[in-house]
Write a protein that holds these residues in place. Structure first.
Motif, short mmCIF file in Angstrom:
data_model
loop_
_atom_site.label_atom_id
_atom_site.label_comp_id
_atom_site.label_asym_id
_atom_site.label_seq_id
_atom_site.Cartn_x
_atom_site.Cartn_y
_atom_site.Cartn_z
N TYR A 242 20.08 -27.70 40.57
CA TYR A 242 20.44 -28.58 39.44
C TYR A 242 19.43 -29.72 39.30
O TYR A 242 18.98 -30.03 38.19
N LYS A 243 19.07 -30.34 40.42
CA LYS A 243 18.13 -31.47 40.35
C LYS A 243 16.76 -31.03 39.86
O LYS A 243 16.12 -31.72 39.07
N GLN A 244 16.32 -29.85 40.36
CA GLN A 244 15.01 -29.37 39.90
C GLN A 244 15.00 -29.18 38.39
O GLN A 244 14.03 -29.54 37.72
N ALA A 245 16.08 -28.62 37.84
CA ALA A 245 16.10 -28.28 36.41
C ALA A 245 16.44 -29.48 35.53
O ALA A 245 15.79 -29.69 34.50
N PHE A 246 17.46 -30.26 35.91
CA PHE A 246 18.01 -31.24 34.97
C PHE A 246 17.79 -32.70 35.37
O PHE A 246 18.11 -33.59 34.59
N VAL A 247 17.29 -32.96 36.58
CA VAL A 247 16.94 -34.33 36.96
C VAL A 247 15.42 -34.50 36.90
O VAL A 247 14.92 -35.43 36.28
N TYR A 248 14.69 -33.54 37.53
CA TYR A 248 13.23 -33.61 37.49
C TYR A 248 12.66 -32.82 36.32
O TYR A 248 11.44 -32.80 36.13
N LEU A 249 13.51 -32.13 35.56
CA LEU A 249 13.14 -31.42 34.33
C LEU A 249 12.09 -30.33 34.55
O LEU A 249 11.27 -30.03 33.68
N ASN A 250 12.10 -29.73 35.74
CA ASN A 250 11.26 -28.56 36.04
C ASN A 250 12.13 -27.32 35.90
O ASN A 250 12.68 -26.82 36.88
N PHE A 251 12.24 -26.82 34.69
CA PHE A 251 13.13 -25.68 34.44
C PHE A 251 12.68 -24.43 35.20
O PHE A 251 13.50 -23.61 35.60
N ASP A 252 11.35 -24.30 35.37
CA ASP A 252 10.84 -23.13 36.07
C ASP A 252 11.28 -23.13 37.54
O ASP A 252 11.74 -22.11 38.06
N LEU A 253 11.17 -24.28 38.21
CA LEU A 253 11.57 -24.36 39.61
C LEU A 253 13.08 -24.23 39.76
O LEU A 253 13.57 -23.61 40.71
N GLY A 254 13.82 -24.82 38.83
CA GLY A 254 15.28 -24.70 38.87
C GLY A 254 15.71 -23.25 38.70
O GLY A 254 16.62 -22.77 39.40
N ALA A 255 15.04 -22.55 37.78
CA ALA A 255 15.37 -21.13 37.56
C ALA A 255 14.99 -20.29 38.78
O ALA A 255 15.75 -19.40 39.20
N ALA A 256 13.83 -20.58 39.38
CA ALA A 256 13.41 -19.83 40.56
C ALA A 256 14.38 -20.07 41.73
O ALA A 256 14.74 -19.13 42.44
N ALA A 257 14.80 -21.33 41.90
CA ALA A 257 15.76 -21.63 42.96
C ALA A 257 17.07 -20.88 42.73
O ALA A 257 17.68 -20.36 43.67
N SER A 258 17.51 -20.82 41.48
CA SER A 258 18.75 -20.10 41.17
C SER A 258 18.63 -18.62 41.46
O SER A 258 19.56 -17.99 41.97
N MET A 259 17.46 -18.04 41.13
CA MET A 259 17.26 -16.62 41.41
C MET A 259 17.25 -16.34 42.92
O MET A 259 17.81 -15.34 43.38
N ILE A 260 16.62 -17.24 43.68
CA ILE A 260 16.63 -17.08 45.14
C ILE A 260 18.06 -17.17 45.67
O ILE A 260 18.48 -16.39 46.52
N GLY A 261 18.83 -18.13 45.13
CA GLY A 261 20.22 -18.26 45.54
C GLY A 261 21.03 -17.02 45.20
O GLY A 261 21.87 -16.57 46.01
N ALA A 262 20.78 -16.45 44.02
CA ALA A 262 21.49 -15.22 43.64
C ALA A 262 21.17 -14.08 44.60
O ALA A 262 22.05 -13.31 44.99
N GLY A 263 19.88 -14.00 45.00
CA GLY A 263 19.50 -12.96 45.96
C GLY A 263 20.18 -13.14 47.31
O GLY A 263 20.68 -12.18 47.91
N ILE A 264 20.22 -14.39 47.78
CA ILE A 264 20.85 -14.66 49.09
C ILE A 264 22.33 -14.32 49.06
O ILE A 264 22.86 -13.65 49.96
N ILE A 265 23.03 -14.74 48.01
CA ILE A 265 24.48 -14.51 47.98
C ILE A 265 24.79 -13.03 47.77
O ILE A 265 25.83 -12.53 48.23
N MET A 266 23.89 -12.29 47.10
CA MET A 266 24.10 -10.84 46.97
C MET A 266 23.98 -10.16 48.33
O MET A 266 24.75 -9.25 48.66
N VAL A 267 23.02 -10.61 49.15
CA VAL A 267 22.88 -10.04 50.49
C VAL A 267 24.10 -10.39 51.35
O VAL A 267 24.68 -9.52 52.01
N VAL A 268 24.48 -11.67 51.32
CA VAL A 268 25.65 -12.10 52.11
C VAL A 268 26.91 -11.36 51.65
O VAL A 268 27.71 -10.87 52.45
N GLY A 269 27.09 -11.28 50.32
CA GLY A 269 28.26 -10.57 49.78
C GLY A 269 28.26 -9.10 50.16
O GLY A 269 29.30 -8.53 50.47
N GLY A 270 27.06 -8.46 50.13
CA GLY A 270 26.97 -7.05 50.51
C GLY A 270 27.36 -6.83 51.97
O GLY A 270 28.08 -5.88 52.30
#
Length: 284
Positions: A242-270
């Motif tokens: 959230y801070k990367q995207a909406f506090v520091y306004l780096n949408f690219d880094l915020g999106a990349a962090a979200s994608m990494i988080g999605a990958g991690i939770i998919m592995v944990v969930g699996g």
């Protein structure tokens, strides 16, 4: 049949699939509000996130510590409370209602209340310490006390959820194994450990799987109590993105962090899903 599911499918595509695709596209581009070139940069944003000392030194440990402590604490407390209120006693309905009260409190309201309670100037926690002759503590200026308060709040809010599910499972267990164990001379602890707990295993695994996935994306409690502070030492994954995207306004880094988080939770969930399938198969 197709006509019936089309509206739901349209909503799913519009509000789930399309935003995910837009976010995935942004994670491969140079996309800042100050310089929105949207140039394709490949995996550069992912490398910046994964090599950020704050990310792997603070954010990931905080996230997994929160998941582990919150889920295990809520599970143990819920199991204990469900076992206690599963017995008949005077005032049983009143106790059950009191235990369920935290479920009725919105997380943000609970977090604001906890913040006031642990305020170092007028909080009730320091008032009690001073009454006991103990020096007041600046609770929210240290990483570990702040994290402990956040985790304790989450456990308090989610314990009733564990309690309800486990209590429902307890009331459907067969009585014959318990009676046979008591006739054989087993004590209450032996009955609980060798009979009740194995029978509850599938329900406990469902609770752990759902809560672990939910705990990974926690935002409201952490943001309301600490906002990731002091000095970003209590940031978890969602706060970091959230801070990367909406506090520091780096949408690219915020999106990349979200994608990494999605990958991690998919592995944990699996992994948890595989474990749940194994437990259910063994219990049959």
């Amino acid at each position: 049949m197709l006509a019936l599911i089309l509206p739901a499918l349209g909503i799913l595509v519009a509000f789930q699939i399309v935003p995910i695709l837009i976010g995935a596209n942004a994670s491969f581009r140079s996309w800042s509000l100050f310089n929105p070139q949207k140039t394709f940069v490949g995996l550069a944003n992912y490398r910046r996130i994964l090599t950020d000392p704050l990310f792997y030194g603070t954010v990931l440990p905080n996230t997994f510590l929160f998941m582990l402590a919150s889920v295990s604490g809520g599970l143990v407390a819920g199991l204990g409370l469900a076992t206690l209120i599963n017995r008949r006693f005077r005032g049983q309905r009143l106790v059950r209602t009191a235990i369920l009260l935290p479920l009725m409190v919105p997380p943000v309201v609970a977090a604001i209340m906890i913040t006031w309670m642990f305020n170092d100037q007028f909080g009730i926690a320091n008032v009690i310490l001073e009454a006991l002759g103990v020096e007041p503590v600046a609770w929210l200026v240290s990483r570990w006390t702040s994290l402990a308060i956040v985790i304790g709040t989450d456990i308090w809010l989610w314990t009733p959820w564990f309690t309800i599910l486990i209590l429902a499972a307890l009331q459907t267990l067969p009585v014959e194994p318990h009676e046979a164990a008591r006739i054989d001379g087993a004590g209450p602890w032996q009955v609980f450990r060798n009979i009740t707990l194995p029978l509850l295993r599938p329900v406990l695994m469902v609770c752990i799987t759902i809560r672990t996935i939910d705990a990974f994306r926690v935002f409201d409690i952490v943001w309301t109590i600490t906002k990731g502070g002091p000095a970003r030492s209590t940031e978890v994954f969602s706060i970091y993105a959230y801070k990367q995207a909406f506090v520091y306004l780096n949408f690219d880094l915020g999106a990349a962090a979200s994608m990494i988080g999605a990958g991690i939770i998919m592995v944990v969930g699996g992994v948890l899903y595989k474990a749940l399938s194994y437990v259910v198969e063994v219990s049959r």
